[in-house]
Enzyme design. Structure first.
Site, PDB file in Angstrom:
ATOM      1  N   LEU A 125      44.116  48.466  42.482  1.00 47.85           N
ATOM      2  CA  LEU A 125      44.735  49.481  43.341  1.00 47.85           C
ATOM      3  C   LEU A 125      45.948  48.842  44.012  1.00 47.85           C
ATOM      4  CD1 LEU A 125      41.360  50.733  44.849  1.00 47.85           C
ATOM      5  CD2 LEU A 125      42.698  51.857  43.045  1.00 47.85           C
ATOM      6  N   ASN A 126      47.132  49.269  43.592  1.00 50.46           N
ATOM      7  CA  ASN A 126      48.364  48.586  43.988  1.00 50.46           C
ATOM      8  C   ASN A 126      49.326  49.543  44.697  1.00 50.46           C
ATOM      9  OD1 ASN A 126      50.258  46.364  43.942  1.00 50.46           O
ATOM     10  ND2 ASN A 126      51.314  47.395  42.261  1.00 50.46           N
ATOM     11  N   GLN A 157      49.857  57.001  41.340  1.00 53.09           N
ATOM     12  CA  GLN A 157      48.996  57.974  41.999  1.00 53.09           C
ATOM     13  C   GLN A 157      49.856  59.127  42.492  1.00 53.09           C
ATOM     14  OE1 GLN A 157      48.185  54.892  45.475  1.00 53.09           O
ATOM     15  NE2 GLN A 157      47.158  56.790  45.931  1.00 53.09           N
ATOM     16  N   GLY A 171      45.605  58.082  49.224  1.00 50.09           N
ATOM     17  CA  GLY A 171      44.417  57.216  49.222  1.00 50.09           C
ATOM     18  C   GLY A 171      43.923  56.961  47.806  1.00 50.09           C
ATOM     19  N   ASP A 212      44.459  43.183  46.846  1.00 50.81           N
ATOM     20  CA  ASP A 212      44.437  42.066  47.802  1.00 50.81           C
ATOM     21  C   ASP A 212      43.060  41.415  47.941  1.00 50.81           C
ATOM     22  OD1 ASP A 212      42.977  43.884  49.264  1.00 50.81           O
ATOM     23  OD2 ASP A 212      44.343  43.984  50.963  1.00 50.81           O
ATOM     24  N   LYS A 215      43.998  41.012  54.537  1.00 47.51           N
ATOM     25  CA  LYS A 215      44.532  42.156  55.286  1.00 47.51           C
ATOM     26  C   LYS A 215      45.488  41.702  56.378  1.00 47.51           C
ATOM     27  CE  LYS A 215      41.846  45.203  53.232  1.00 47.51           C
ATOM     28  NZ  LYS A 215      42.437  45.902  52.100  1.00 47.51           N
TER      29      LYS A 215
END
Length: 496
Positions: free
Chosen positions: A108-109, A185, A214, A245, A384
């Site tokens: 998921l980038n 997305q 999202g 990440d 994060k």
């Protein structure tokens, strides 16, 4: 005189909300049609119409949940039964899985590195030995393909924020033994909080009028892009999804085997909660069905209950294993009904807007034999903040073939608790304050606030607290060893 049954004052609150929901839905439909009509190119218009159609479904679910006025019936929230969460240790370890060639890996980038003061995709931040998140992931898959003689494709789900830059970055892997695929997305319109109408007035209006909805959007976008059909046609059956990440999210062939043998269409890796994870979504049993519960869905009077480590012992790492044909089925049969997460934002011009988002893990309730796997903490190494970056760049981890693993010289399994103050919040500021990474194999807790710099080869052990008061600066000299120390503004070093 008989009351007029249609007079609004005789409507119950619910009917009134139902009526205002219908009005809001109609007004939104009209505005979306107006946006669609402005797209001149026929193919582009079809794609845009499809995207706005999916957005409209999400908007309607938001209105329905709003008018019902209930998020979730807390009395029905139960811990998942034992057979719904399999312990990782009960899954046989394997050297090699016969199913590896049926796997694709998806990162998921869609996120930007803004929290850490970076411009562009978060995946382009350097995390280790001059390598970025993306470099490490590519290296892992490339090594896997070579070592096992397989072809596991590497897929990036980008957002309109990260797509151009990511495509430029991945060109450098063109000669590598890895197939890299990207898709975007959706791009949904932000909604004005008061009018409940879309912020953009034109399909090509300012980028700030739109948002990526999202990672729950993965199912629709993978299908709309044509990539889902392509993967299935290429003989791929499973996809391993994780956040770009999360440096602990590596391909685990034991989990892949377990997925195939258990006939599960969806596996969610969960791990034990610590006090640092109180906001993470958790698996629950709701009316006999396994579901993901996010903090945004919890009624405010139960938030403390949700954060309790006693009641909810595990949380979702967002490492997910999903059956591709099952994704095709739930998307085509329009079964997907992911809980709507309302994200309130204020634009640069001060307009209050809402973004309607969904979480990919919430899809668990739509798949057969879906369950959790309780994995060790080493499979959850998210970056994060710069405090996380401090850990992954240190000697706490060794790096082999793009994979980070805990240094065997670390005496205990836990990771130190690190709190870095505002001077360290942005990556550039963080980098400039360390000559090199301190040695932290024996560190338990580190707090640093104020204007502090570290020389080379500093060793930190036990609990170290360094506080530079306003107006003062602390330089930790090269080669210093700080063990259970408090260092305060005027550089008195005290035993802690």
């Amino acid at each position: 005189m008989s009351a007029n049954p249609h007079h609004p004052h005789t409507l119950s609150t619910l009917d009134f909300q139902g009526a205002s929901s219908a009005a809001a839905a109609n007004a939104m439909r009209t505005e979306l049609n107006r946006l669609i009509a402005q797209v001149k190119d026929e193919d582009e218009r079809k794609l845009f119409q499809n995207e706005m159609g999916n957005f409209f479904l999400l908007f309607n679910r938001f209105l329905a949940e709003k008018s019902k006025g209930t998020k979730i019936n807390w009395d029905k929230v139960k811990s998942p039964p034992e057979d719904q969460v399999v312990p990782y240790d009960s899954i046989p370890k394997v050297e090699s899985s016969p199913h590896l060639n049926k796997l694709a890996v998806l990162k998921l980038n869609g996120g930007l590195g803004t929290t850490m003061g970076c411009v562009g995709p978060k995946s382009a931040i350097e995390v280790r030995d001059g390598m970025t998140f993306l470099d490490l992931s590519v290296r892992q898959i490339e090594y896997l393909n070579k070592a096992k003689n397989v072809n596991v494709p590497f897929i990036l789900m980008n957002s309109f924020n990260t797509d151009d830059e990511t495509k430029r970055i991945v060109q450098k892997y063109a000669t590598h033994n890895i197939e890299i695929l990207t898709f975007n997305q959706s791009r949904y319109p932000r909604v004005n909080k008061d009018s409940l109408l879309p912020t953009p007035r034109h399909p090509n209006s300012d980028i700030a009028d739109w948002y990526p909805p999202g990672h729950g959007d993965l199912f629709d976008s993978l299908n709309n892009s044509g990539l889902l059909d392509q993967l299935i046609a290429d003989g791929k059956e499973y996809v391993f999804v994780s956040n770009v990440d999360n440096l602990g999210a590596t391909v685990d062939e034991g989990i892949l085997n377990h997925m195939v043998e258990s006939g599960a269409e969806f596996l969610m890796e969960v791990t034990d909660k610590t006090r640092a994870d109180i906001k993470g979504g958790t698996l629950i049993d709701y009316e006999g069905q396994i579901r993901l519960l996010e903090i945004a869905q919890v009624p405010s009077e139960h938030v403390e209950d949700f954060k309790s480590i006693k009641k909810f012992k595990i949380f979702n790492t967002n490492n997910l294993w999903v059956n591709l044909k099952a994704i095709k089925r739930v998307v085509e049969d329009r079964e997907l009904s992911l809980e709507v997460i309302v994200n309130n934002k204020t634009t640069a011009s001060g307009e209050k807007v809402i973004q309607l988002e969904t979480a990919v893990g919430a899809g668990i309730k739509h798949f057969h034999n879906a369950h959790g796997v309780n994995v060790p903490r080493s499979r959850f190494l998210p970056v994060k903040s710069t405090s996380d970056l401090f850990l992954v760049t240190s000697d706490l981890y060794s790096l082999i073939h793009g994979e980070l693993s805990i240094n065997p010289k670390r005496m205990f399994n836990t990771v130190p608790l690190v709190k870095l103050g505002d001077h360290f919040k942005k990556v550039n500021g963080f980098m400039s304050r360390f000559k090199n990474s301190p040695h932290i194999l024996e560190l338990d807790h580190l707090t640093v606030t104020g204007d502090v710099s570290f020389g080379a080869d500093v060793v930190l052990k036990g609990t170290v607290i360094i506080v530079a008061n306003a107006g003062s600066h602390i330089d930790i000299p090269s080669g210093s060893i700080l063990e259970n120390k408090v260092v305060s503004g005027n550089l008195h070093i005290l035993d802690h």
